[in-house]
Design a protein around this motif. Structure first.
Motif, PDB file in Angstrom:
ATOM      1  N   GLN A 166      29.448  29.398  41.519  1.00 18.98           N
ATOM      2  CA  GLN A 166      28.655  30.606  41.268  1.00 18.98           C
ATOM      3  C   GLN A 166      29.419  31.569  40.362  1.00 18.98           C
ATOM      4  O   GLN A 166      28.819  32.227  39.515  1.00 18.98           O
ATOM      5  CB  GLN A 166      28.317  31.293  42.584  1.00 18.98           C
ATOM      6  N   LEU A 167      30.730  31.638  40.549  1.00 18.26           N
ATOM      7  CA  LEU A 167      31.564  32.497  39.707  1.00 18.26           C
ATOM      8  C   LEU A 167      31.435  32.060  38.255  1.00 18.26           C
ATOM      9  O   LEU A 167      31.283  32.889  37.345  1.00 18.26           O
ATOM     10  CB  LEU A 167      33.028  32.384  40.164  1.00 18.26           C
ATOM     11  N   ARG A 168      31.461  30.773  38.047  1.00 19.41           N
ATOM     12  CA  ARG A 168      31.330  30.238  36.692  1.00 19.41           C
ATOM     13  C   ARG A 168      29.923  30.514  36.121  1.00 19.41           C
ATOM     14  O   ARG A 168      29.770  30.907  34.965  1.00 19.41           O
ATOM     15  CB  ARG A 168      31.614  28.734  36.710  1.00 19.41           C
ATOM     16  N   ASP A 169      28.906  30.301  36.955  1.00 19.37           N
ATOM     17  CA  ASP A 169      27.523  30.507  36.501  1.00 19.37           C
ATOM     18  C   ASP A 169      27.235  31.958  36.163  1.00 19.37           C
ATOM     19  O   ASP A 169      26.535  32.271  35.200  1.00 19.37           O
ATOM     20  CB  ASP A 169      26.538  30.023  37.576  1.00 19.37           C
ATOM     21  N   GLU A 170      27.784  32.885  36.986  1.00 18.72           N
ATOM     22  CA  GLU A 170      27.481  34.298  36.806  1.00 18.72           C
ATOM     23  C   GLU A 170      28.179  34.927  35.601  1.00 18.72           C
ATOM     24  O   GLU A 170      27.615  35.764  34.899  1.00 18.72           O
ATOM     25  CB  GLU A 170      27.888  35.087  38.074  1.00 18.72           C
ATOM     26  N   ILE A 203      39.091  30.209  38.356  1.00 21.26           N
ATOM     27  CA  ILE A 203      38.448  28.936  38.044  1.00 21.26           C
ATOM     28  C   ILE A 203      39.074  28.349  36.787  1.00 21.26           C
ATOM     29  O   ILE A 203      39.800  29.041  36.059  1.00 21.26           O
ATOM     30  CB  ILE A 203      36.925  29.093  37.818  1.00 21.26           C
ATOM     31  N   GLY A 204      38.803  27.078  36.536  1.00 22.66           N
ATOM     32  CA  GLY A 204      39.259  26.449  35.311  1.00 22.66           C
ATOM     33  C   GLY A 204      38.124  26.359  34.309  1.00 22.66           C
ATOM     34  O   GLY A 204      36.983  26.085  34.687  1.00 22.66           O
ATOM     35  N   VAL A 205      38.427  26.635  33.049  1.00 27.65           N
ATOM     36  CA  VAL A 205      37.419  26.522  31.992  1.00 27.65           C
ATOM     37  C   VAL A 205      37.941  25.570  30.919  1.00 27.65           C
ATOM     38  O   VAL A 205      39.153  25.410  30.740  1.00 27.65           O
ATOM     39  CB  VAL A 205      37.079  27.897  31.377  1.00 27.65           C
ATOM     40  N   ALA A 206      37.016  24.937  30.226  1.00 25.74           N
ATOM     41  CA  ALA A 206      37.384  23.954  29.209  1.00 25.74           C
ATOM     42  C   ALA A 206      38.196  24.594  28.083  1.00 25.74           C
ATOM     43  O   ALA A 206      37.941  25.719  27.673  1.00 25.74           O
ATOM     44  CB  ALA A 206      36.121  23.307  28.649  1.00 25.74           C
TER      45      ALA A 206
END
Length: 415
Positions: A408-412, A346-349
């Motif tokens: 969901q990957l980001r949330d978890e 995923i991409g994160v800020a």
């Protein structure tokens, strides 16, 4: 219109039905209460049988036209709320025939014995495995659940499985099972993959262990199943093959103009299997279907031979310093590492680059480190595509069709 509910409990003897139902509803609480007015499948069948008495059954379908609605098939909802695609009889049967034309060279003369490991409410299992199998006089072995993968062992031991379609995560999980033995797969003539990107590393390992290649295809609920498929005689890993017979496919820019070969753009397609629209969603239908072409929301590339590569979903692209980065490309590179079972990106800020890739890896090798993963990526990826961080996890959340649930990957893991 009538909501019909189906439960396996309805087909158990009364005592077992009551006991299992109590445990599932009251103890484990995995069966929610349904507030919407409905009727059970058993009651609906009984009602239909009673109404059919004295009626010519053939007359029931005499007025049905090929373009009439057959089913409302719901999308996976990975990028938003699930939508009901209105599919016609013509579309479903045509798609089944398209798939058969692409694979008939490896079909046996007496019908295939197919292991159905995907849920039948998924369009691939329903149209391309179940219906296509029935039309060819095949034998379907239904696996109620492929989780854990050991559930499939008995099917391979008891039956002569000749046809098997799965998803990337299932193929990956099976290759590390202790029971996995090449002898169990010696009768296989075809392995297909769809639903999510088939990682090259997983496909290579599967071929090494079984001697059978995985033919990846690409499709959507909105087209009754398959759009492209790798030909049996020319299977190219990393691509999703060529358009099936009768399907027109283009790669276009944001203005709907065709882009040059080898240039990424949105995949759009047209053919006899296109949905009639989304149930109760005229706005979403108008956004997806323009002048008869269905806009997929997927970014793809076509090479000079007509083979298609799906780069990623538009909404999943990571913007690193102004450059579009595909999570699928990074996942595919990491999947080539020995010991990697599953990977999601995923991409994160990031203050400097806007966004940076972060990889979440499931491994069976305790010695595998983040430094090893990053060093491996340096050998196969451009610098800005290399993950900024590697996180080892027990599981990467995916849909039943194998697509990584990036939200969901980001949330978890990043909450």
């Amino acid at each position: 219109k009538q909501v019909v509910t189906l439960s396996l409990l309805d087909f158990f003897p009364p005592a077992k039905k009551a006991l299992i139902g109590f445990v599932m509803k009251r103890v484990k609480k995995v069966i929610p209460s349904i507030k919407t007015p409905h009727i059970t499948m058993v009651a609906a069948l009984a009602k239909g049988k009673k109404a059919a008495q004295g009626i010519d059954i053939a007359s029931y379908s005499s007025h049905v036209q090929p373009t009439d609605t057959a089913i409302y098939q719901y999308t996976s909802g990975t990028t938003g709320r699930s939508k009901g695609a209105e599919l016609s009889h013509q579309g479903i049967l045509a798609n089944s025939f398209q798939a058969r034309l692409m694979t008939q060279s490896v079909m046996g003369g007496n019908g295939e014995t197919t292991l159905i490991a995907l849920p039948l409410y998924h369009i691939t299992a329903f149209a391309l495995i179940f219906l296509a199998g029935i039309s060819d006089g095949g034998h379907g072995i239904l696996a109620p659940s492929p989780r854990p993968p050991s559930n499939l062992k008995a099917a391979f031991e008891k039956y002569t499985i000749t046809w098997f379609t799965g998803i990337n995560t299932l193929f990956a999980a099976m290759t590390v099972e202790p029971w996995f033995d090449k002898k169990l797969f010696e009768n296989l003539r075809f392995c297909g993959s769809g639903g999510a990107a088939q990682q090259t590393g997983v496909a290579v390992r599967w071929n090494e262990l079984t001697g059978i290649s995985i033919n990846q295809g690409y499709g959507m609920t909105e087209c009754c199943g398959v759009i492209t498929l790798n030909p049996v005689a020319d299977n190219r890993l990393g691509t999703v093959g060529i358009p099936v017979p009768g399907m027109d496919l283009r790669i276009v820019d944001d203005n709907g103009v065709d882009v040059p070969l080898g240039t990424p753009g949105e995949v759009i397609f047209k053919g006899p299997t296109i949905m009639k629209g989304y149930l109760g969603r005229p706005d979403a239908t108008a956004e997806s279907i323009k002048d008869g072409w269905l806009y997929s929301g997927d970014i793809g590339v076509i090479d000079e031979d007509g083979f298609v590569e799906i780069v990623d979903r538009k909404k999943d692209m990571i913007l690193v310093s102004g450059f579009n980065v595909s999570p699928n490309e990074i996942e595919d590179a990491i999947s080539m590492l020995p010991g990697v079972v599953q990977v999601g990106v995923i991409g994160v800020a990031d203050e400097k680059s806007g966004e940076v890739p972060v990889a979440f890896v499931v491994t069976k090798d305790p010695a595998l480190s983040a430094d090893v993963v990053i060093e491996h990526c340096r050998k196969s990826l451009t610098k800005y595509k290399i993950p900024k961080k590697v996180v080892f996890v027990d599981d990467v959340p995916v849909t039943l069709s194998g697509k990584v649930l990036r939200r969901q990957l980001r949330d978890e893991y990043l909450a």
